[in-house]
Design an enzyme around this catalytic site. Structure first.
Site, mmCIF file in Angstrom:
data_model
loop_
_atom_site.group_PDB
_atom_site.id
_atom_site.type_symbol
_atom_site.label_atom_id
_atom_site.label_comp_id
_atom_site.label_asym_id
_atom_site.label_seq_id
_atom_site.Cartn_x
_atom_site.Cartn_y
_atom_site.Cartn_z
ATOM 1 N N MET A 91 1.029 -1.057 0.063
ATOM 2 C CA MET A 91 0.034 -0.056 0.073
ATOM 3 C C MET A 91 0.941 1.345 0.159
ATOM 4 O O MET A 91 1.654 1.368 0.644
ATOM 5 C CB MET A 91 -1.042 -0.114 1.152
ATOM 6 C CG MET A 91 -1.794 1.222 1.451
ATOM 7 S SD MET A 91 -3.374 0.904 2.564
ATOM 8 C CE MET A 91 -2.419 0.420 3.943
ATOM 9 N N SER A 92 0.691 2.143 -0.982
ATOM 10 C CA SER A 92 1.552 3.268 -1.129
ATOM 11 C C SER A 92 1.786 4.183 -0.016
ATOM 12 O O SER A 92 0.644 4.146 1.109
ATOM 13 C CB SER A 92 1.249 4.008 -2.372
ATOM 14 O OG SER A 92 1.301 3.428 -3.605
ATOM 15 N N GLN A 93 2.679 4.896 0.260
ATOM 16 C CA GLN A 93 2.861 5.510 1.368
ATOM 17 C C GLN A 93 1.967 6.888 1.425
ATOM 18 O O GLN A 93 1.470 7.226 0.044
ATOM 19 C CB GLN A 93 4.079 6.337 1.699
ATOM 20 C CG GLN A 93 4.451 7.442 0.442
ATOM 21 C CD GLN A 93 6.058 7.982 0.402
ATOM 22 O OE1 GLN A 93 6.864 7.325 0.185
ATOM 23 N NE2 GLN A 93 6.214 8.823 1.111
#
Length: 243
Positions: A91-93
């Site tokens: 999950m992207s930052q």
């Protein structure tokens, strides 16, 4: 009687733990939003002098990121860092999620396509901003989990589909905005075809396992687009179905 009393005390203690965690998550989420707001002001080249819009920041503040992770840990979920979601995916930052959302320029009446559902977090952010979100995930376990999480959290304007996102989702479009959350060396032509004139596509373009260019493609006519690069990013590879 003792058994019943023990059960009641256990339920009370459990309720207190949940309430304490919720309060912690509220604080962590608010701190995350303020950190992203401050950081965005320094990214003039990507966002302009005004940074992120209040609409995008509000969506970040309203979305319970920890519920899209398996650990349900506030400290992990609200740190400005990627989070592993299994199956070799992340999950992207939060800042990158905010940046891509801002660049897509989503309006309240828009229909948005996301390619790469993952945990469902980016779709949830988009759902606070758009009329309808259509999201595609190629890994069955992730698609199932994301669909369940989004349903349980009452994101009724999000539809999840299992499949290869390279071909888009024609039946759900055309789209005012498209967000692709995996890296590929080219922008898939079917996605450009499904983008409305005036719409924007945001995705990382470049080779796998190295830095890519976060790219914005704007469709200015049925057969004409403009492209600009915004920032260096690092995303997982775009996964295709076996041929």
């Amino acid at each position: 009687m003792r058994t019943l009393l023990a059960l009641v005390l256990s339920m009370v203690a459990g309720g207190r733990e949940v309430a304490a965690q919720d309060a912690e998550c509220v604080r962590e989420r608010a701190a995350m939003v303020e950190a992203i707001r401050a950081y965005a002001r320094s990214r003039v080249n990507a966002l302009g002098p005004d940074g992120l819009s209040e609409r995008v920041l509000d969506a970040l503040g309203r979305t319970k990121r920890h519920l899209f992770t398996s650990e349900r840990s506030c400290s992990i979920a609200y740190a400005d860092a990627p989070v592993s979601i299994g199956h070799g995916q992340t999950m992207s930052q939060p800042f990158i999620v905010a940046l891509m959302t801002e660049l897509a320029e989503v309006a309240t009446d828009h229909v948005v396509l996301e390619v790469g559902t993952g945990s469902g977090y980016q779709a949830a952010i988009l759902a606070h901003l758009a009329r309808k979100v259509c999201t595609i995930e190629i890994i069955p376990a992730l698609a199932e989990t994301a669909a369940r999480t989004l349903r349980d959290l009452a994101y009724d304007n999000v539809s999840v589909r299992l499949g290869d996102g390279y071909a888009g989702w024609p039946e759900c479009g055309p789209f005012d905005a498209i967000v692709v959350t995996a890296a590929l060396g080219e922008v898939p032509p079917p996605l450009i075809e499904q983008l409305k004139v005036g719409g924007r596509l945001v995705m990382p373009v470049g080779a796998a396992y190295t830095s890519q260019q976060l790219t914005v493609v704007e469709k200015i006519a049925p057969d004409k687009t403009t492209t600009r690069t915004v920032a260096l990013v690092r995303f997982v590879p775009f996964t295709r179905s076996p041929k």
